[in-house]
Write a protein that holds these residues in place. Structure first.
Motif, PDB file in Angstrom:
ATOM      1  N   UNK A  37       0.816  -1.223   0.000  1.00  0.00           N
ATOM      2  CA  UNK A  37       0.000   0.000   0.000  1.00  0.00           C
ATOM      3  C   UNK A  37       0.846   1.269   0.000  1.00  0.00           C
ATOM      4  N   UNK A  38       1.878   1.322   0.823  1.00  0.00           N
ATOM      5  CA  UNK A  38       2.694   2.538   0.883  1.00  0.00           C
ATOM      6  C   UNK A  38       3.413   2.790  -0.438  1.00  0.00           C
ATOM      7  N   UNK A  72       1.467   7.731  -6.778  1.00  0.00           N
ATOM      8  CA  UNK A  72       0.526   8.817  -7.069  1.00  0.00           C
ATOM      9  C   UNK A  72       1.196  10.192  -6.997  1.00  0.00           C
ATOM     10  N   UNK A  73       2.504  10.227  -6.793  1.00  0.00           N
ATOM     11  CA  UNK A  73       3.234  11.493  -6.687  1.00  0.00           C
ATOM     12  C   UNK A  73       3.021  12.336  -7.945  1.00  0.00           C
ATOM     13  N   UNK A  74       3.009  13.630  -7.773  1.00  0.00           N
ATOM     14  CA  UNK A  74       2.826  14.537  -8.908  1.00  0.00           C
ATOM     15  C   UNK A  74       4.176  14.838  -9.563  1.00  0.00           C
ATOM     16  N   UNK A  75       4.878  13.794  -9.939  1.00  0.00           N
ATOM     17  CA  UNK A  75       6.202  13.917 -10.559  1.00  0.00           C
ATOM     18  C   UNK A  75       6.076  14.462 -11.974  1.00  0.00           C
ATOM     19  N   UNK A  85     -11.102   7.690  -0.909  1.00  0.00           N
ATOM     20  CA  UNK A  85     -11.207   9.126  -1.102  1.00  0.00           C
ATOM     21  C   UNK A  85     -10.415   9.827  -0.023  1.00  0.00           C
ATOM     22  N   UNK A  86     -10.214  11.128  -0.218  1.00  0.00           N
ATOM     23  CA  UNK A  86      -9.363  11.896   0.702  1.00  0.00           C
ATOM     24  C   UNK A  86      -8.039  11.159   0.848  1.00  0.00           C
ATOM     25  N   UNK A  87      -7.664  10.807   2.065  1.00  0.00           N
ATOM     26  CA  UNK A  87      -6.443  10.036   2.301  1.00  0.00           C
ATOM     27  C   UNK A  87      -6.770   8.635   2.790  1.00  0.00           C
TER      28      UNK A  87
END
Length: 146
Positions: free
Chosen positions: A29-30, A36-39, A125-127
């Motif tokens: 999971x981690x 999902x990073x905005x790289x 959703x959210x975190x």
């Protein structure tokens, strides 16, 4: 799958017509979340998240080697929802047809993929996320029989 904004996974799927949906458990999971990073475009998320790649058989994109299961897909539709006023939103929904399946034999029970054993993770959703720790079945009613 869906994406809030034009992430690489959505744009690559649209450009190539292919993607892989990896089913991961709590143990990944981690690392899954790191992807999902905005790289910037072109950053290899496998490398960034320290995930080993494995080749797919019927599509070009690789799959997550340690995933309990992976679905090789060909894109059938890319949908961009609109707001109530008709203006575009940032959301992208990619739909596809499964053309290949990889399942780690360790996650089979009586010949079927055991999502409880795999502990599949779902984004809420959210975190927030959930992992599957219980499954139950219910027969769907039939109008003419119930």
């Amino acid at each position: 799958f869906s994406s809030e904004g034009e992430k690489d996974s959505a744009s690559f799927a649209q450009e190539t017509g292919e993607f892989v949906a990896n089913l991961v458990g709590r143990d990944l999971a981690e690392k899954m979340n790191r992807t999902s990073v905005n790289a910037p475009r072109g950053v290899n998320e496998f490398v960034y998240a320290d995930l080993a790649m494995a080749p797919s058989r019927l599509v070009a994109p690789p799959r997550v080697a340690a995933a309990p299961a992976a679905l090789e897909c060909r894109v059938t539709e890319v949908f961009r929802p609109k707001a109530l006023d008709g203006s575009p939103t940032r959301a992208v929904i990619v739909a596809g047809e499964v053309v290949g399946v990889h399942i780690d034999d360790a996650f089979l029970t009586d010949g079927l993929f055991d999502i409880t054993k795999a502990g599949n993770v779902a984004r809420l959703g959210y975190m927030d996320y959930a992992s599957v720790d219980e499954v139950f079945s219910m027969r769907r009613p039939r109008w003419d029989k119930d």
